[in-house]
Design an enzyme around this catalytic site. Sequence first.
Site, short mmCIF file in Angstrom:
data_model
loop_
_atom_site.label_atom_id
_atom_site.label_comp_id
_atom_site.label_asym_id
_atom_site.label_seq_id
_atom_site.Cartn_x
_atom_site.Cartn_y
_atom_site.Cartn_z
N ASP A 81 -38.28 -49.62 23.40
CA ASP A 81 -39.02 -49.71 22.13
C ASP A 81 -39.86 -50.99 22.10
OD1 ASP A 81 -37.88 -47.44 21.18
OD2 ASP A 81 -36.30 -48.46 20.07
N ASP A 110 -39.45 -58.52 14.63
CA ASP A 110 -38.20 -57.91 15.11
C ASP A 110 -37.31 -59.00 15.68
OD1 ASP A 110 -38.45 -55.06 14.79
OD2 ASP A 110 -39.88 -55.01 16.44
N GLU A 129 -30.13 -53.62 17.45
CA GLU A 129 -31.13 -52.81 18.16
C GLU A 129 -31.85 -53.65 19.21
OE1 GLU A 129 -34.59 -51.36 15.98
OE2 GLU A 129 -34.72 -49.66 17.34
N ASP A 145 -36.29 -52.55 10.65
CA ASP A 145 -36.72 -51.17 10.85
C ASP A 145 -38.14 -50.99 10.30
OD1 ASP A 145 -36.04 -48.32 11.49
OD2 ASP A 145 -36.74 -48.14 9.43
N GLU A 167 -28.58 -46.86 12.55
CA GLU A 167 -29.53 -46.25 11.61
C GLU A 167 -28.89 -45.02 10.93
OE1 GLU A 167 -33.86 -47.61 13.36
OE2 GLU A 167 -33.01 -45.79 14.23
P1 AFP Z 1 -40.30 -48.94 14.27
O1 AFP Z 1 -39.22 -49.90 13.81
O2 AFP Z 1 -40.54 -48.96 15.73
O3 AFP Z 1 -41.55 -49.04 13.45
O4 AFP Z 1 -39.68 -47.48 13.99
C1 AFP Z 1 -39.39 -47.06 12.72
C2 AFP Z 1 -38.79 -45.69 12.76
O5 AFP Z 1 -37.71 -45.71 13.62
C3 AFP Z 1 -38.34 -45.17 11.39
O6 AFP Z 1 -38.28 -46.13 10.41
C4 AFP Z 1 -39.34 -44.10 11.05
O7 AFP Z 1 -38.76 -43.05 10.37
C5 AFP Z 1 -39.87 -43.67 12.35
O8 AFP Z 1 -39.72 -44.75 13.24
C6 AFP Z 1 -41.32 -43.24 12.31
O9 AFP Z 1 -41.66 -42.85 13.58
P2 AFP Z 1 -42.87 -41.93 14.01
O10 AFP Z 1 -44.04 -42.84 14.19
O11 AFP Z 1 -42.38 -41.30 15.27
O12 AFP Z 1 -43.07 -40.91 12.92
#
Ligand code: AFP
Length: 345
Positions: free
Chosen positions: A62, A68, A90, A112, A272
Amino acid sequence: MNEGLTLQERLDEFSASDSLRRAIADAVAALAQAAIHISGLTRRGALAGVTGQTEGRNTDGDIQKDLDLRADRIIRSALGSFAIAVLASEEMAKPEILNRGAAISVAVDPLDGSSNINTNMSVGTIFSIVRTPADIDTTFMQSGEAQLAAGFVVYGPQTSLVLTLGRGVDVFTLDSDGDAFRLIRPMIQIPADTAEFAINASNQRHWEAPIQAYIEDCIAGADGVRRKDFNMRWIGSLVAEAYRILTRGGIFLYPADARDGYSEGRLRLVYEAHPMAFIMEQAGGAASTGHARILDLVPRALHQRVPLIMGSREKVRRLERLYMSPDIKSERNAPLFANRGLFRN
Ligand code: AFP
């Protein structure tokens, strides 16, 4: 009823003279202090040196943004002086053993939704507190039922902390002077019948049939089997979606899909889905993979992904019924089902 209590007062009331509860209360208070610090950074953004820039990738591939990593450091240092056996994040490849003899352990997603930082949208911190088992190496390989407490913080227009200590869900908001969370909604319950769904519709062609069917019926609205119009929201920030569901109901779906790397969805089970599922159930809602209750799942790996469908209970149950149905299309169109309302929730 208790509205206006500070988080500390609520934690003192909860822990009384019980040592396990005191340890949980101390960990929650430390996480709340870390959240106040992170909230200051998100509020000031570039003025606090938060660039939203990519710093690298974590061991699971990721993207890691600057915040972060800062959030991870803030949380680790906040928890460092408390009785916590194992800390998982994470941002860390493996759990870190802090204090072997301690009764509780903590897993966190420090920030998140960090891909939203630059766009000034809500981000958050998620945490799960579990009982430390006799075999410390299996601390985060326990079902979601091993959670003693869970919560998340949303850094949005308000900074709010959503907390379950295993008996209902309380919502606190950071007071304007920025030094205490105050209880604004004790024992929150998810409204049962809101017509709102949240899914990343750009993945539609990759979805499994039950998800296709569910969303098709929502979009058909009053003209379809559901016989009512739905509204859609997608923020791309799990904490913000969860907060909305707690406030006004609905359903959130991040299912498995056919893209490479998404056979188990995107979200992580330990830090999560487990805490979100605990909160949803404690607020009268539900959380499922479509096939199984999230809280029943026993992780095989710390960073394991899992499909997550959560929100108002009847909506989640409807989706589970679609997963169980061998011939989704004909069944959901059958007048018998429509008339009986079996598929209408
Ligand atoms: P990040 O922390 O990498 O921004 O991810 C956030 C997440 O895990 C969660 O909060 C959202 O529901 C999801 O990603 C959105 O992801 P998509 O871009 O795949 O829709």
